[in-house]
Design a protein around this motif. Sequence first.
Motif, mmCIF file in Angstrom:
data_model
loop_
_atom_site.group_PDB
_atom_site.id
_atom_site.type_symbol
_atom_site.label_atom_id
_atom_site.label_comp_id
_atom_site.label_asym_id
_atom_site.label_seq_id
_atom_site.Cartn_x
_atom_site.Cartn_y
_atom_site.Cartn_z
ATOM 1 N N MET A 1 0.914 -1.142 0.117
ATOM 2 C CA MET A 1 -0.013 0.064 0.104
ATOM 3 C C MET A 1 0.783 1.201 0.140
ATOM 4 S SD MET A 1 -3.030 0.974 2.609
ATOM 5 C CE MET A 1 -3.999 -0.358 2.255
ATOM 6 N N ILE A 2 0.694 2.309 -0.830
ATOM 7 C CA ILE A 2 1.380 3.390 -0.850
ATOM 8 C C ILE A 2 1.001 4.415 0.116
ATOM 9 C CG2 ILE A 2 1.849 3.118 -3.174
ATOM 10 C CD1 ILE A 2 -0.229 5.283 -4.096
ATOM 11 N N SER A 3 1.579 5.575 0.329
ATOM 12 C CA SER A 3 1.121 6.462 1.341
ATOM 13 C C SER A 3 0.313 7.503 0.614
ATOM 14 C CB SER A 3 2.501 7.250 2.020
ATOM 15 O OG SER A 3 3.201 7.691 1.045
ATOM 16 N N GLU A 4 -0.690 8.353 1.275
ATOM 17 C CA GLU A 4 -1.245 9.490 0.689
ATOM 18 C C GLU A 4 -0.464 10.513 0.396
ATOM 19 O OE1 GLU A 4 -4.355 10.583 3.168
ATOM 20 O OE2 GLU A 4 -4.909 8.389 3.716
ATOM 21 N N GLY A 5 -0.765 11.048 -1.159
ATOM 22 C CA GLY A 5 -0.138 12.043 -1.770
ATOM 23 C C GLY A 5 0.929 11.411 -2.958
ATOM 24 N N LYS A 6 1.507 10.295 -2.557
ATOM 25 C CA LYS A 6 2.346 9.673 -3.553
ATOM 26 C C LYS A 6 1.716 9.539 -4.889
ATOM 27 C CE LYS A 6 5.787 6.080 -4.099
ATOM 28 N NZ LYS A 6 6.449 4.858 -3.362
ATOM 29 N N THR A 7 2.390 9.668 -5.864
ATOM 30 C CA THR A 7 2.027 9.803 -7.149
ATOM 31 C C THR A 7 1.656 8.269 -7.456
ATOM 32 O OG1 THR A 7 4.147 9.608 -8.251
ATOM 33 C CG2 THR A 7 3.001 11.679 -7.922
ATOM 34 N N PHE A 8 0.937 7.940 -8.600
ATOM 35 C CA PHE A 8 0.464 6.697 -9.156
ATOM 36 C C PHE A 8 1.337 6.302 -10.438
ATOM 37 C CE2 PHE A 8 -2.909 4.282 -11.806
ATOM 38 C CZ PHE A 8 -2.756 3.245 -11.007
ATOM 39 N N GLY A 9 1.845 7.371 -11.056
ATOM 40 C CA GLY A 9 2.615 6.849 -12.407
ATOM 41 C C GLY A 9 3.497 5.838 -12.278
ATOM 42 N N GLY A 10 4.323 5.772 -11.168
ATOM 43 C CA GLY A 10 5.594 4.924 -11.082
ATOM 44 C C GLY A 10 4.992 3.586 -10.846
ATOM 45 N N ILE A 11 3.796 3.478 -10.067
ATOM 46 C CA ILE A 11 3.305 2.245 -9.831
ATOM 47 C C ILE A 11 2.611 1.574 -11.010
ATOM 48 C CG2 ILE A 11 1.446 1.292 -8.334
ATOM 49 C CD1 ILE A 11 2.080 3.274 -6.070
ATOM 50 N N LEU A 12 1.708 2.447 -11.661
ATOM 51 C CA LEU A 12 1.137 1.900 -12.998
ATOM 52 C C LEU A 12 2.221 1.542 -13.903
ATOM 53 C CD1 LEU A 12 -1.255 1.850 -14.865
ATOM 54 C CD2 LEU A 12 -0.963 4.101 -15.444
ATOM 55 N N ARG A 13 3.550 2.060 -14.111
ATOM 56 C CA ARG A 13 4.376 1.661 -14.857
ATOM 57 C C ARG A 13 4.771 0.430 -14.604
ATOM 58 N NH1 ARG A 13 7.567 5.208 -14.054
ATOM 59 N NH2 ARG A 13 6.857 6.736 -15.691
ATOM 60 N N THR A 36 -2.465 8.797 -23.166
ATOM 61 C CA THR A 36 -2.979 9.147 -21.727
ATOM 62 C C THR A 36 -2.341 8.439 -20.685
ATOM 63 O OG1 THR A 36 -5.372 9.943 -22.812
ATOM 64 C CG2 THR A 36 -5.105 9.422 -20.301
ATOM 65 N N ILE A 37 -2.090 7.366 -21.196
ATOM 66 C CA ILE A 37 -1.444 6.211 -20.120
ATOM 67 C C ILE A 37 -0.049 6.661 -20.089
ATOM 68 C CG2 ILE A 37 -0.632 3.815 -19.678
ATOM 69 C CD1 ILE A 37 -2.896 2.843 -21.467
ATOM 70 N N SER A 38 0.717 7.192 -21.342
ATOM 71 C CA SER A 38 2.136 7.513 -21.075
ATOM 72 C C SER A 38 1.897 8.865 -20.100
ATOM 73 C CB SER A 38 2.524 8.066 -22.280
ATOM 74 O OG SER A 38 3.762 8.412 -22.126
ATOM 75 N N LYS A 39 1.195 9.741 -20.267
ATOM 76 C CA LYS A 39 1.014 10.940 -19.290
ATOM 77 C C LYS A 39 0.874 10.697 -17.901
ATOM 78 C CE LYS A 39 -0.473 14.187 -22.995
ATOM 79 N NZ LYS A 39 -1.503 15.130 -23.447
ATOM 80 N N ILE A 40 0.126 9.532 -17.446
ATOM 81 C CA ILE A 40 -0.412 9.334 -16.116
ATOM 82 C C ILE A 40 1.274 8.637 -15.574
ATOM 83 C CG2 ILE A 40 -1.573 7.594 -14.642
ATOM 84 C CD1 ILE A 40 -3.664 7.975 -16.785
ATOM 85 N N PRO A 48 -5.980 12.896 -13.584
ATOM 86 C CA PRO A 48 -6.360 12.144 -14.693
ATOM 87 C C PRO A 48 -7.919 11.686 -14.632
ATOM 88 C CG PRO A 48 -4.469 11.031 -13.714
ATOM 89 C CD PRO A 48 -5.096 12.002 -12.882
ATOM 90 N N ASN A 49 -8.463 11.269 -15.631
ATOM 91 C CA ASN A 49 -9.925 10.962 -15.477
ATOM 92 C C ASN A 49 -10.072 10.009 -14.734
ATOM 93 O OD1 ASN A 49 -12.424 9.582 -16.377
ATOM 94 N ND2 ASN A 49 -12.785 11.148 -17.895
ATOM 95 N N MET A 50 -11.089 9.910 -13.581
ATOM 96 C CA MET A 50 -10.868 8.709 -12.843
ATOM 97 C C MET A 50 -11.499 7.378 -13.235
ATOM 98 S SD MET A 50 -9.736 9.305 -9.655
ATOM 99 C CE MET A 50 -8.231 10.258 -10.582
ATOM 100 N N GLN A 51 -12.414 7.667 -14.443
ATOM 101 C CA GLN A 51 -12.822 6.419 -15.042
ATOM 102 C C GLN A 51 -11.480 5.812 -15.759
ATOM 103 O OE1 GLN A 51 -15.948 8.368 -17.565
ATOM 104 N NE2 GLN A 51 -17.499 7.013 -16.328
ATOM 105 N N THR A 66 -4.870 2.018 -3.839
ATOM 106 C CA THR A 66 -3.785 2.440 -4.362
ATOM 107 C C THR A 66 -3.672 3.490 -5.701
ATOM 108 O OG1 THR A 66 -2.730 0.352 -3.688
ATOM 109 C CG2 THR A 66 -1.441 1.349 -5.405
ATOM 110 N N ALA A 67 -4.741 3.208 -6.666
ATOM 111 C CA ALA A 67 -5.140 3.791 -7.721
ATOM 112 C C ALA A 67 -5.884 5.272 -7.349
ATOM 113 C CB ALA A 67 -6.053 3.054 -8.500
ATOM 114 N N ILE A 68 -6.429 5.351 -6.453
ATOM 115 C CA ILE A 68 -7.488 6.570 -6.006
ATOM 116 C C ILE A 68 -6.737 7.485 -5.087
ATOM 117 C CG2 ILE A 68 -9.636 7.315 -5.223
ATOM 118 C CD1 ILE A 68 -10.724 4.668 -6.570
ATOM 119 N N VAL A 69 -6.260 6.969 -4.101
ATOM 120 C CA VAL A 69 -5.916 7.778 -3.055
ATOM 121 C C VAL A 69 -4.823 9.143 -3.347
ATOM 122 C CG1 VAL A 69 -4.426 7.903 -0.745
ATOM 123 C CG2 VAL A 69 -6.307 6.101 -0.988
#
Length: 427
Positions: A1-13, A36-40, A48-51, A66-69
Amino acid sequence: MISEGKTFGGILRAYRNRANLTLTELSERTGVASGTISKIESDTLTLPNMQHIMKLAKVLDISLYTAIVPYLYNIKREATLRLLLEAVMEQKNVVLTQKVALQLLNCPKSNTFLSLDYLYQTAGTEGNEELRLALYDVISDYSREHGIPLYLARSLFQRYMIRRENLSQLDQTYVEGKELLHYTSYLHVNERILAYYKFSFHALRLGFYSDCIHLCKQGLEIDNSQSEQKAAAILAIIISYFELEDYTLGHFYLERYEMFDYPEVHKHARHIRGKLYGKTGKFDKAIPVLQECLAQQTQDDKIVIANDLLEIYIQVGEVEKIRDLFLAEASILPKNLTTPNQYNQLGLYFRTKGIFCIQKNEVDLGVDSLVESVNYYRAINEIKHADKSLSALFEFYLSQKKNLPIDILHKLSNVYNGSNHSIKQEV
């Protein structure tokens, strides 16, 4: 689990690489453009768009938390937060449900009262009890902190109505729920009446007889109906006065109770009058009335009358009548256990039987009955009554200067380890 405020981009990659998917392949599976995925992934998109985020998380098996926080506290659009709330509730994610709900209330572009009402209505239609409680907790905490008594009262009421059904936490629920009593004026009158009555029944269940009487009277003051619910409240007052040995006031409210024209009232009133005769020493009147009630009552409701008769028979020394009741046990004990009172009455019945049998040297039956008494009391968390039955068992073996037999220890172990009756019913 990631901490609040940490970006999601690295996790997605990292998740995409672990799945051996290219940007194009992930785009094809999710319907989210590869650009869009690349920008995230590069954190170019701060919101980003939450959907899109939810689609990516689903395909890559990333938890919604992990994705939303990382983005949650940047979302300012009420519609987006409502969409998120629906999504996390579908996943039965209690923690995230509370976070999204709170963010919705803190959203600067939303109307606080409309958002509170939206959450309140959402909770009311949610089938999952844990999620309902989670939303009511958010509403009550926010309303308490921001001085909004209307929604504090409404959420406390709903939370109490849910939690009071858990018989293993009746004491805690009663203490915590009493906060509601400071805000009942903000409830609709019907909810206010119901709150007073439900709290009074709760107090009666816990043996707080003075509280029960006080709460019932508060409900009666504003209840202009002649409903069965009102009759039940008056019955609770009668029982409480009987327990407090104030038979004069008990009789006064019995006469009020008898004015209600319901079959259940007629049935209970006759029984209570017989009980009143017994409590005031009029045994010659009490016994025939209670015997008549026992004969007319359905089997699931006979146990309480049988216990009243046993109490009188013991006082007047009617040994044969006591034996007759025990011999008729198969037609007296309830077949369908649906209420806490049935368990309580069964605990009392088997304690009475156990003590009687031991006194008459029917030791095995007496000991088994005391163990059964403990069993029924433990099923509804009646620890004091269970201990009383247990004490009767220990006192017998101490008087005989014997140790508890192994088989009895095993039976008690099963009771105290949860291998006993269980019940979850409304109080």
